[in-house]
Design a protein around this motif. Structure first.
Motif, mmCIF file in Angstrom:
data_model
loop_
_atom_site.group_PDB
_atom_site.id
_atom_site.type_symbol
_atom_site.label_atom_id
_atom_site.label_comp_id
_atom_site.label_asym_id
_atom_site.label_seq_id
_atom_site.Cartn_x
_atom_site.Cartn_y
_atom_site.Cartn_z
ATOM 1 N N GLU A 229 6.824 6.770 -13.307
ATOM 2 C CA GLU A 229 5.609 7.564 -13.513
ATOM 3 C C GLU A 229 5.655 8.813 -12.709
ATOM 4 N N LYS A 230 6.190 9.920 -13.397
ATOM 5 C CA LYS A 230 6.045 11.054 -12.481
ATOM 6 C C LYS A 230 4.878 11.636 -11.864
ATOM 7 N N GLY A 231 4.677 11.894 -10.637
ATOM 8 C CA GLY A 231 3.702 12.225 -10.188
ATOM 9 C C GLY A 231 2.500 11.481 -9.812
ATOM 10 N N MET A 232 2.480 10.200 -10.209
ATOM 11 C CA MET A 232 1.660 9.087 -9.920
ATOM 12 C C MET A 232 1.617 8.655 -8.613
ATOM 13 N N ALA A 233 0.794 8.341 -7.799
ATOM 14 C CA ALA A 233 0.553 7.820 -6.493
ATOM 15 C C ALA A 233 0.523 6.302 -6.506
ATOM 16 N N GLY A 234 1.022 5.703 -5.599
ATOM 17 C CA GLY A 234 1.289 4.234 -5.897
ATOM 18 C C GLY A 234 -0.011 3.445 -5.294
ATOM 19 N N PHE A 235 -0.041 3.085 -3.996
ATOM 20 C CA PHE A 235 -1.061 2.360 -3.579
ATOM 21 C C PHE A 235 -1.910 3.194 -2.603
ATOM 22 N N VAL A 236 -3.192 3.167 -3.017
ATOM 23 C CA VAL A 236 -4.276 4.326 -2.597
ATOM 24 C C VAL A 236 -5.358 3.439 -1.610
ATOM 25 N N GLY A 237 -4.880 2.214 -1.435
ATOM 26 C CA GLY A 237 -6.077 1.549 -0.580
ATOM 27 C C GLY A 237 -6.071 1.928 0.995
ATOM 28 N N ARG A 238 -7.269 2.512 1.386
ATOM 29 C CA ARG A 238 -7.278 2.996 2.687
ATOM 30 C C ARG A 238 -8.016 2.100 3.394
ATOM 31 N N GLY A 239 -8.580 1.158 3.351
ATOM 32 C CA GLY A 239 -9.341 0.033 4.049
ATOM 33 C C GLY A 239 -10.607 -0.139 3.564
ATOM 34 N N GLY B 146 5.721 -9.411 -5.371
ATOM 35 C CA GLY B 146 5.477 -9.093 -6.736
ATOM 36 C C GLY B 146 4.588 -7.541 -6.634
ATOM 37 N N PHE B 147 3.955 -7.451 -5.895
ATOM 38 C CA PHE B 147 3.085 -6.194 -5.494
ATOM 39 C C PHE B 147 4.194 -5.222 -5.287
ATOM 40 N N GLU B 148 5.133 -5.331 -4.304
ATOM 41 C CA GLU B 148 6.309 -4.234 -4.235
ATOM 42 C C GLU B 148 7.062 -3.917 -5.510
ATOM 43 N N ALA B 149 7.393 -5.003 -6.363
ATOM 44 C CA ALA B 149 8.140 -4.731 -7.552
ATOM 45 C C ALA B 149 7.219 -3.847 -8.244
ATOM 46 N N TYR B 150 5.784 -3.985 -8.375
ATOM 47 C CA TYR B 150 5.031 -3.210 -9.056
ATOM 48 C C TYR B 150 5.219 -1.621 -8.630
ATOM 49 N N LEU B 151 4.960 -1.467 -7.401
ATOM 50 C CA LEU B 151 4.832 -0.294 -6.771
ATOM 51 C C LEU B 151 5.937 0.620 -6.980
ATOM 52 N N GLU B 152 7.230 -0.127 -6.838
ATOM 53 C CA GLU B 152 8.457 0.520 -7.058
ATOM 54 C C GLU B 152 8.546 0.883 -8.429
ATOM 55 N N ALA B 153 8.339 0.152 -9.215
ATOM 56 C CA ALA B 153 8.521 0.574 -10.737
ATOM 57 C C ALA B 153 7.891 1.607 -11.294
ATOM 58 N N VAL B 154 6.453 1.825 -10.825
ATOM 59 C CA VAL B 154 5.475 2.723 -11.336
ATOM 60 C C VAL B 154 5.622 4.036 -10.614
ATOM 61 N N THR B 155 6.101 3.921 -8.988
ATOM 62 C CA THR B 155 6.117 5.229 -8.551
ATOM 63 C C THR B 155 7.557 6.009 -9.048
ATOM 64 N N THR B 156 8.447 5.160 -9.557
ATOM 65 C CA THR B 156 9.864 5.717 -9.816
ATOM 66 C C THR B 156 9.722 6.071 -11.335
#
Length: 508
Positions: free
Chosen positions: A199-209, A187-197
């Motif tokens: 929303e122009k210029g928007m970063a997806g997942f920025v979790g660094r740890g 489900g998280f993958e589906a969200y990231l795919e939809a948003v990064t495709t």
């Protein structure tokens, strides 16, 4: 004549005894009077990281604290707040330069190093002398989390220590692209795919740890005890496998699974190309430049009002991979606590202030929420609301709570984010078990050279691997070899040696 002389001598002796008694009494009265005299005002400098570094009304609150403490501990505080990405380096720089500061927010991953550098002091005697309320308000099991070699070095913040982390995403974007509520990795993958495709210029997942990354790890393996720092974990210990074994985190099955997913995420554009240079993911999410991150549940309360204020229709929500129907296990030590700096000139008064914060709800509320009627208004015993006209995205007083949080005194904002309440209501009163392993504390002093070398090189070597940028098997094996050259195996061996000694001593 002789009889008169004896009487006269007796009179002299009696007079001297009475004079001595009066002098002693006067001395006692003098001491009592002296002890009742107010202490001279002491200034305390407190360092902390914060979501909101600029607070126009901070001085007003500090002055009020000085006023209400004038007849007892008599302190005047100054709190210097730094952006999270800069905070640790700022503390280290000030400490190395010998600059005077008194109390600072510290984190589990840095405690061993700070003790080795003598950056913070032992607190046992100060707690015994001035920490009556600290002993009452801090759960006893948390003190072992901030102890090394039987000595206490921190005053733990008191907050839910099991299950309080989550993913934070844009609810409005999830709904815009018709993605169901997220419950698993697909489900998280589906969200990231939809948003990064979409929303122009928007970063997806920025979790660094960091602490929030613990929730992300649940997608790839069970809860384990990690040894290292927030951003550089060297070893893991599974509490369910005995005898206990310290395993290299970077060669564990869970790490490899995580790494494979991040390779896919980077290749698909779900992770931004500049992920290694990002220092403040919270700001990226709040400003509409990123779609998801991991953090503790309180972060959504800080960022939610900002998102609504600056992004039309913007709304945050949380989800977690944790199954709250299962028994809760505390696998992480308390990560936020106050240390007293070795450069402090007012160590006793610093402890008095830490105790004062826990002495009453009124004391705590003054620092945490500001002046009643000006910065906040109470609703019953457990909630508060902002006065009319106060912008929740730009509070004039909004301090960082993490160096002195006391859950028993906390009030919830009447307008708390639904995403916060979604997690909070499941963990605030949750019963959890604390495995015996949590009491094991690793002392890095015997391998301090290797510890520093590996830690310093971690981001450079593992950053491109751990974020899926360098995705070949050769890249991974080269990184493992380089860590071994810097002393990783020596660190693992020392962890195992201390773990075996601890288990034998405690018959575990």
């Amino acid at each position: 004549m002789e009889r008169g002389a004896k009487i006269f001598s007796l009179f002299i002796v009696l007079y001297m005894m009475l004079s001595l008694f009066a002098a002693c009494n006067e001395d006692k009265n003098s001491q009592k009077k002296s002890s009742e005299e107010p202490l001279e005002q002491a200034k305390l400098l407190i360092l902390t990281g914060a979501d909101q570094t600029e607070q126009p009304d901070a001085q007003i609150v500090w002055d009020e604290i000085a006023k209400v403490t004038a007849d007892n501990i008599n302190i005047k505080i100054e709190v210097q707040s730094y952006a999270w990405g800069d905070y640790v380096q700022k503390v280290n720089t000030m400490a190395a330069a010998g600059q005077v500061f008194d109390i600072y927010l510290n984190f589990q991953g840095f405690l061993s190093g700070d003790v080795s550098k003598k950056q913070c002091i032992e607190l046992d005697e100060l707690i015994d002398k001035y920490g009556e309320n600290i002993k009452k308000m801090v759960p006893a099991d948390l003190f072992s989390d901030v102890s090394l070699n039987g000595k206490i070095y921190g005053i733990p913040s008191n907050y839910p220590v099991a299950g309080g982390t989550a993913f934070i995403i844009r609810k409005d974007l999830r709904e815009k692209y018709n993605i169901p509520e997220i419950k698993d990795l697909s489900g998280f993958e589906a969200y990231l795919e939809a948003v990064t495709t979409g929303e122009k210029g928007m970063a997806g997942f920025v979790g660094r740890g960091g602490a929030g990354g613990l929730d992300f790890d649940l997608a790839f393996g069970p809860d384990v005890l990690n040894i290292g720092s927030d951003m550089a974990v060297f070893a893991e210990i599974d509490p369910d496998i005995k005898p206990y074994k310290a395993a290299n985190k970077l060669t564990s099955d869970s790490f490899k699974k995580r790494m494979e997913w991040l390779k896919k995420a980077y290749k698909n554009g779900w992770i931004p190309r500049d992920i290694l240079t990002i220092r403040d993911e919270n700001t990226l999410l709040a400003s509409g430049k990123a779609a998801a991150l991991c953090n503790d549940m309180w972060t959504v309360n800080s960022l939610g009002p900002i998102v609504r204020a600056y992004i039309p229709g913007g709304e945050l929500e949380t989800f977690t991979f944790r199954d709250y129907s299962m028994p809760m296990i505390r696998m992480t030590k308390v990560n936020n606590f106050a240390c007293i700096s070795s450069t402090s000139n007012n160590k006793e008064r610093a402890m008095m202030f830490l105790d004062w914060m826990r002495a009453s709800k009124e004391n705590y509320e003054l620092y945490m929420y500001g002046i009643k009627g000006k910065h906040w208004n109470p609703i019953g015993d457990n909630q508060y609301e902002l006065p009319e006209g106060v912008d929740p995205a730009k509070k004039p007083y909004n301090p960082s709570p993490w160096w002195a949080k006391v859950m028993q005194f906390d009030r919830l904002d009447k307008l708390s984010e639904p995403g916060f309440l979604h997690i909070y209501n499941q963990v605030v009163d949750a019963k959890y078990t604390t495995p015996e392993l949590i009491n094991f504390s690793f002392d890095s002093e015997p391998v301090k050279t290797e510890w520093v070398q590996v830690g310093a090189a971690y981001a450079e070597i593992m950053g491109p691997i751990g974020q899926g940028i360098n995705d070949s098997e050769a890249d991974y094996l080269a990184a493992i070899k380089r860590f071994d050259e810097l002393g990783m195996q020596k660190i693992i061996d020392e962890i195992q040696r201390q773990l075996d000694a601890w288990a034998a001593k405690n018959k575990k």
